[in-house]
Enzyme design. Structure first.
Site, PDB file in Angstrom:
ATOM      1  N   LYS A  24     101.521   4.729  24.778  1.00 21.65           N
ATOM      2  CA  LYS A  24     100.456   4.605  25.787  1.00 21.65           C
ATOM      3  C   LYS A  24      99.531   3.450  25.416  1.00 21.65           C
ATOM      4  O   LYS A  24      99.240   2.585  26.247  1.00 21.65           O
ATOM      5  CB  LYS A  24      99.642   5.903  25.837  1.00 21.65           C
ATOM      6  CG  LYS A  24      98.317   5.804  26.582  1.00 21.65           C
ATOM      7  CD  LYS A  24      97.608   7.124  26.710  1.00 21.65           C
ATOM      8  CE  LYS A  24      96.656   7.398  25.615  1.00 21.65           C
ATOM      9  NZ  LYS A  24      95.358   6.716  25.639  1.00 21.65           N
ATOM     10  N   ASN A  25      99.094   3.409  24.166  1.00 21.31           N
ATOM     11  CA  ASN A  25      98.048   2.455  23.796  1.00 21.31           C
ATOM     12  C   ASN A  25      98.561   1.033  23.578  1.00 21.31           C
ATOM     13  O   ASN A  25      97.757   0.115  23.406  1.00 21.31           O
ATOM     14  CB  ASN A  25      97.290   2.973  22.572  1.00 21.31           C
ATOM     15  CG  ASN A  25      96.478   4.217  22.931  1.00 21.31           C
ATOM     16  OD1 ASN A  25      96.310   4.543  24.115  1.00 21.31           O
ATOM     17  ND2 ASN A  25      96.030   4.947  21.932  1.00 21.31           N
ATOM     18  N   CYS A 118      83.366   9.721  27.032  1.00 18.62           N
ATOM     19  CA  CYS A 118      84.248  10.858  27.328  1.00 18.62           C
ATOM     20  C   CYS A 118      83.871  11.942  26.322  1.00 18.62           C
ATOM     21  O   CYS A 118      82.962  11.775  25.515  1.00 18.62           O
ATOM     22  CB  CYS A 118      85.711  10.447  27.217  1.00 18.62           C
ATOM     23  SG  CYS A 118      86.193  10.038  25.547  1.00 18.62           S
ATOM     24  N   ARG A 123      81.558   6.191  23.481  1.00 12.58           N
ATOM     25  CA  ARG A 123      82.496   5.107  23.813  1.00 12.58           C
ATOM     26  C   ARG A 123      81.770   3.873  24.376  1.00 12.58           C
ATOM     27  O   ARG A 123      82.069   3.373  25.452  1.00 12.58           O
ATOM     28  CB  ARG A 123      83.571   5.581  24.795  1.00 12.58           C
ATOM     29  CG  ARG A 123      84.248   6.872  24.470  1.00 12.58           C
ATOM     30  CD  ARG A 123      85.129   6.870  23.242  1.00 12.58           C
ATOM     31  NE  ARG A 123      86.274   6.003  23.301  1.00 12.58           N
ATOM     32  CZ  ARG A 123      87.458   6.360  23.809  1.00 12.58           C
ATOM     33  NH1 ARG A 123      87.595   7.537  24.338  1.00 12.58           N
ATOM     34  NH2 ARG A 123      88.460   5.515  23.810  1.00 12.58           N
ATOM     35  N   LEU A 127      80.331  -4.085  21.895  1.00 13.40           N
ATOM     36  CA  LEU A 127      81.101  -5.088  21.121  1.00 13.40           C
ATOM     37  C   LEU A 127      81.951  -5.950  22.059  1.00 13.40           C
ATOM     38  O   LEU A 127      82.096  -7.164  21.858  1.00 13.40           O
ATOM     39  CB  LEU A 127      81.985  -4.394  20.085  1.00 13.40           C
ATOM     40  CG  LEU A 127      81.263  -3.543  19.030  1.00 13.40           C
ATOM     41  CD1 LEU A 127      82.270  -2.865  18.110  1.00 13.40           C
ATOM     42  CD2 LEU A 127      80.273  -4.373  18.220  1.00 13.40           C
ATOM     43  N   ASP A 308      93.606   9.779  16.236  1.00 13.40           N
ATOM     44  CA  ASP A 308      94.296  10.444  17.343  1.00 13.40           C
ATOM     45  C   ASP A 308      95.195  11.579  16.864  1.00 13.40           C
ATOM     46  O   ASP A 308      95.688  12.350  17.678  1.00 13.40           O
ATOM     47  CB  ASP A 308      95.125   9.438  18.153  1.00 13.40           C
ATOM     48  CG  ASP A 308      94.223   8.457  18.893  1.00 13.40           C
ATOM     49  OD1 ASP A 308      94.734   7.418  19.358  1.00 13.40           O
ATOM     50  OD2 ASP A 308      93.017   8.713  18.965  1.00 13.40           O
ATOM     51  N   ARG A 401      97.892  12.688  30.426  1.00 12.54           N
ATOM     52  CA  ARG A 401      97.419  11.297  30.321  1.00 12.54           C
ATOM     53  C   ARG A 401      98.213  10.550  29.247  1.00 12.54           C
ATOM     54  O   ARG A 401      98.347   9.335  29.294  1.00 12.54           O
ATOM     55  CB  ARG A 401      95.939  11.263  29.941  1.00 12.54           C
ATOM     56  CG  ARG A 401      94.950  11.599  31.047  1.00 12.54           C
ATOM     57  CD  ARG A 401      93.555  11.248  30.615  1.00 12.54           C
ATOM     58  NE  ARG A 401      93.542   9.943  29.998  1.00 12.54           N
ATOM     59  CZ  ARG A 401      92.818   9.633  28.912  1.00 12.54           C
ATOM     60  NH1 ARG A 401      92.056  10.552  28.340  1.00 12.54           N
ATOM     61  NH2 ARG A 401      92.848   8.425  28.410  1.00 12.54           N
TER      62      ARG A 401
HETATM   63  C1  EPZ Z   1      91.486   2.935  21.201  1.00 12.51           C
HETATM   64  O1  EPZ Z   1      90.265   3.297  21.823  1.00 12.51           O
HETATM   65  C2  EPZ Z   1      92.509   3.970  21.649  1.00 12.51           C
HETATM   66  N1  EPZ Z   1      92.651   3.922  23.100  1.00 12.51           N
HETATM   67  C3  EPZ Z   1      92.061   5.360  21.220  1.00 12.51           C
HETATM   68  O2  EPZ Z   1      93.073   6.279  21.605  1.00 12.51           O
HETATM   69  C4  EPZ Z   1      91.925   5.378  19.706  1.00 12.51           C
HETATM   70  O3  EPZ Z   1      91.453   6.653  19.298  1.00 12.51           O
HETATM   71  C5  EPZ Z   1      90.926   4.285  19.274  1.00 12.51           C
HETATM   72  O4  EPZ Z   1      91.371   3.006  19.767  1.00 12.51           O
HETATM   73  C6  EPZ Z   1      90.797   4.208  17.758  1.00 12.51           C
HETATM   74  O5  EPZ Z   1      92.047   3.918  17.200  1.00 12.51           O
HETATM   75  C7  EPZ Z   1      93.427   2.954  23.652  1.00 12.51           C
HETATM   76  O6  EPZ Z   1      93.983   2.106  22.976  1.00 12.51           O
HETATM   77  C8  EPZ Z   1      93.566   2.982  25.154  1.00 12.51           C
HETATM   78  P1  EPZ Z   1      87.590   1.582  19.421  1.00 12.51           P
HETATM   79  P2  EPZ Z   1      89.004   2.265  21.794  1.00 12.51           P
HETATM   80  O7  EPZ Z   1      86.945   0.553  20.260  1.00 12.51           O
HETATM   81  O8  EPZ Z   1      89.501   0.888  21.825  1.00 12.51           O
HETATM   82  C9  EPZ Z   1      82.974   2.273  18.604  1.00 12.51           C
HETATM   83  C10 EPZ Z   1      93.954   8.210  22.617  1.00 12.51           C
HETATM   84  O9  EPZ Z   1      93.829   9.420  22.371  1.00 12.51           O
HETATM   85  N2  EPZ Z   1      82.726   1.165  19.538  1.00 12.51           N
HETATM   86  O10 EPZ Z   1      88.506   1.148  18.314  1.00 12.51           O
HETATM   87  O11 EPZ Z   1      88.047   2.730  22.812  1.00 12.51           O
HETATM   88  C11 EPZ Z   1      83.560   3.495  19.294  1.00 12.51           C
HETATM   89  O12 EPZ Z   1      82.546   4.298  19.858  1.00 12.51           O
HETATM   90  C12 EPZ Z   1      92.740   7.305  22.567  1.00 12.51           C
HETATM   91  O13 EPZ Z   1      95.030   7.645  22.877  1.00 12.51           O
HETATM   92  C13 EPZ Z   1      81.433   0.676  19.680  1.00 12.51           C
HETATM   93  O14 EPZ Z   1      80.498   1.152  19.047  1.00 12.51           O
HETATM   94  O15 EPZ Z   1      88.417   2.590  20.346  1.00 12.51           O
HETATM   95  C14 EPZ Z   1      84.266   4.196  18.164  1.00 12.51           C
HETATM   96  O16 EPZ Z   1      83.322   4.965  17.435  1.00 12.51           O
HETATM   97  C15 EPZ Z   1      91.468   8.061  22.231  1.00 12.51           C
HETATM   98  N3  EPZ Z   1      81.209  -0.346  20.547  1.00 12.51           N
HETATM   99  C16 EPZ Z   1      84.761   3.047  17.282  1.00 12.51           C
HETATM  100  O17 EPZ Z   1      83.980   1.892  17.661  1.00 12.51           O
HETATM  101  C17 EPZ Z   1      82.226  -0.912  21.273  1.00 12.51           C
HETATM  102  O18 EPZ Z   1      81.969  -1.858  22.041  1.00 12.51           O
HETATM  103  C18 EPZ Z   1      86.237   2.690  17.471  1.00 12.51           C
HETATM  104  O19 EPZ Z   1      86.458   2.550  18.864  1.00 12.51           O
HETATM  105  C19 EPZ Z   1      83.531  -0.404  21.117  1.00 12.51           C
HETATM  106  C20 EPZ Z   1      83.768   0.627  20.235  1.00 12.51           C
END
Ligand code: EPZ
Length: 420
Positions: A24-25, A118, A123, A127, A308, A401
């Site tokens: 998916k990702n 969510c 989320r 950044l 995850d 999903r």
């Molecule tokens: C991706 O989400 C994945 N989703 C998530 O999978 C996965 O858990 C996550 O990466 C971590 O590996 C997809 O790829 C579609 P992040 P993403 O930006 O990109 C904070 C699943 O179950 N952050 O790496 O949204 C954020 O709040 C899903 O398949 C900021 O603070 O994750 C989190 O604490 C769930 N500001 C941390 O960074 C930002 O602008 C990591 O989030 C962006 C993120």
């Protein structure tokens, strides 16, 4: 059409083989990246899950031509109309945020619903926005909508992330591949899904160095041409089924499981007493008679143990006699399964916002429980495997999903799971 609930008749060991679906990702950012290409893309092994279905609807809504053939999707983005995403298409789908970089790079403007948080966390996308602004974007947020423009087109820049973000890294990559000049991304995410996106873009003609490292150097190309790409197998789905075997007992052959991307997961499984045999074609896993507790486990950015799979390993740890502390370092609210597991008789306790304590070894009782989010919902099905009676899980729309058909997959491993 799948029903919204499944019932699990626990008490049987798993045995059998199952093919692991596409990631998916990896598929979501790659589908978004097709916006940047001229001509046709053929994407194989795209998982048939609702997030991918929604992404295809989004692409169609702005003029992409999409055709589905047996196990591949062809995408032609030559006739894109504008970057205005219909709110109903974006609603409740966080992965649309990866459209930001691609739409701005292609159309010069984007209007979309501000992707809300969510249940697993706020989320934020600060950044993403800061990095894209450094490359020439201007954002205006009003009434829950994001409006972005990039008046002069993206220019390469030095982007140093203060913390690792998979999505923000992907957005900068999508903005940089056609930008004027060179972009350097420091503290880039190294997840296999980011690597798959880079590999797809290089096949289309992008100039990306440092793939797989935390420092990416991207020289903007003049044009990208559509190509053929096979989506890699989903390491999280493979890990979910690995922990299903540990939770229920038995053994399984997980065809196409990407072992090389699951090292931290396999180490934890072996610490619990599992036998894991890796091969280029997949993974054989065998549960021990007595599962061992892990004592303590921290989730982290790749290549550490993935957030995850935190819910799935929590359920498996309930079978191991002894104490396990699990620390979640990525999301601030990802312990939703604690309450439903307690109703099933689990000795599980929230120590603080980031840590839970599991006292394993007790037999769980079947209950009616509700999935609140994707990975926690899947983990509740694993919990049902561990009882000697029936557990019904509602809210399966969340599970769909990310899993094509978890009921069918687990039935192929001998589990008694029925959709109701
Ligand atoms: C991706 O989400 C994945 N989703 C998530 O999978 C996965 O858990 C996550 O990466 C971590 O590996 C997809 O790829 C579609 P992040 P993403 O930006 O990109 C904070 C699943 O179950 N952050 O790496 O949204 C954020 O709040 C899903 O398949 C900021 O603070 O994750 C989190 O604490 C769930 N500001 C941390 O960074 C930002 O602008 C990591 O989030 C962006 C993120």
């Amino acid at each position: 059409m799948q029903m919204d609930s499944v019932c699990v008749h626990g008490g049987v060991c798993l045995q059998g083989k199952v093919r692991i679906q596409g990631s998916k990702n990896a598929s979501l950012p790659i589908l978004a990246a097709t916006l940047l290409t001229k001509g046709e893309n053929v994407v194989y092994n795209c998982p048939k899950i609702t997030d991918v279905f929604q992404m295809k609807q989004l692409l169609r809504s702005i003029g992409c031509k999409i055709r589905e053939r047996c196990d591949c999707v062809s995408v032609n983005a030559d006739q894109i109309r504008s970057g205005k995403l219909p709110a109903e298409a974006v609603q409740g789908m966080r992965s649309s945020v990866c459209m930001l970089g691609a739409l701005l790079a292609r159309c010069g403007e984007v209007t979309m619903e501000y992707p809300g948080g969510c249940v697993i966390g706020a989320r934020p996308i600060d950044l993403h926005l800061k990095a894209l602004e450094k490359m020439g974007a201007i954002f205006h947020i009003e009434n829950g909508m994001i409006h972005g423009i990039v008046p002069e087109g993206f220019c390469g820049a030095e982007v140093c992330f203060p913390k690792v973000s998979v999505g923000a890294t992907e957005n900068v990559i999508l903005a940089a591949v056609l930008a004027k000049g060179r972009t350097r991304i420091i503290h880039a995410a190294k997840e296999p899904e980011v690597v798959a996106l880079c590999e797809y873009l290089v096949k289309c003609g992008a100039d990306i160095k440092g793939i797989g490292s935390d420092c990416l150097i991207i020289n903007g190309a003049g044009q990208l041409c559509g190509c053929c790409m096979k989506i890699p197998a989903d390491r999280i789905v493979a890990g979910t089924y690995l922990f299903a075997v540990l939770a229920a007992g038995g053994n399984a052959w997980l065809e196409e499981a990407p072992c090389n991307e699951m090292q931290a997961v396999l180490q934890v499984a072996e610490r619990m007493g599992a036998l894991c045999q890796e091969s280029p074609m997949g993974l054989y896993v065998q549960a021990p008679e007595e599962l061992q507790p892990i004592a303590c486990l921290r989730t982290g950015e790749y290549p550490d143990f993935p957030t995850d799979l935190q819910s799935a390993v929590t359920v498996a740890a309930l079978r191991a006699k002894g104490e396990t502390v699990i620390e979640e370092t990525i999301f601030e609210n990802r312990f939703h399964i604690v309450e439903p597991l307690k109703t099933m008789g689990a000795d599980i306790y929230v120590l603080d916002e980031r840590r839970i304590l599991i006292k394993g070894g007790k037999l769980l009782r079947g209950r009616n429980v509700e999935a609140k989010e994707l990975r926690g919902g899947a983990a509740m099905i694993l919990a049902g495997l561990m009882t000697n009676d029936v557990t019904c899980i509602s809210g399966c729309k969340y599970i769909l999903r990310g899993y094509e058909n978890i009921g069918k997959d687990l039935r192929e491993l001998g589990a008694r799971v029925v959709s109701v």
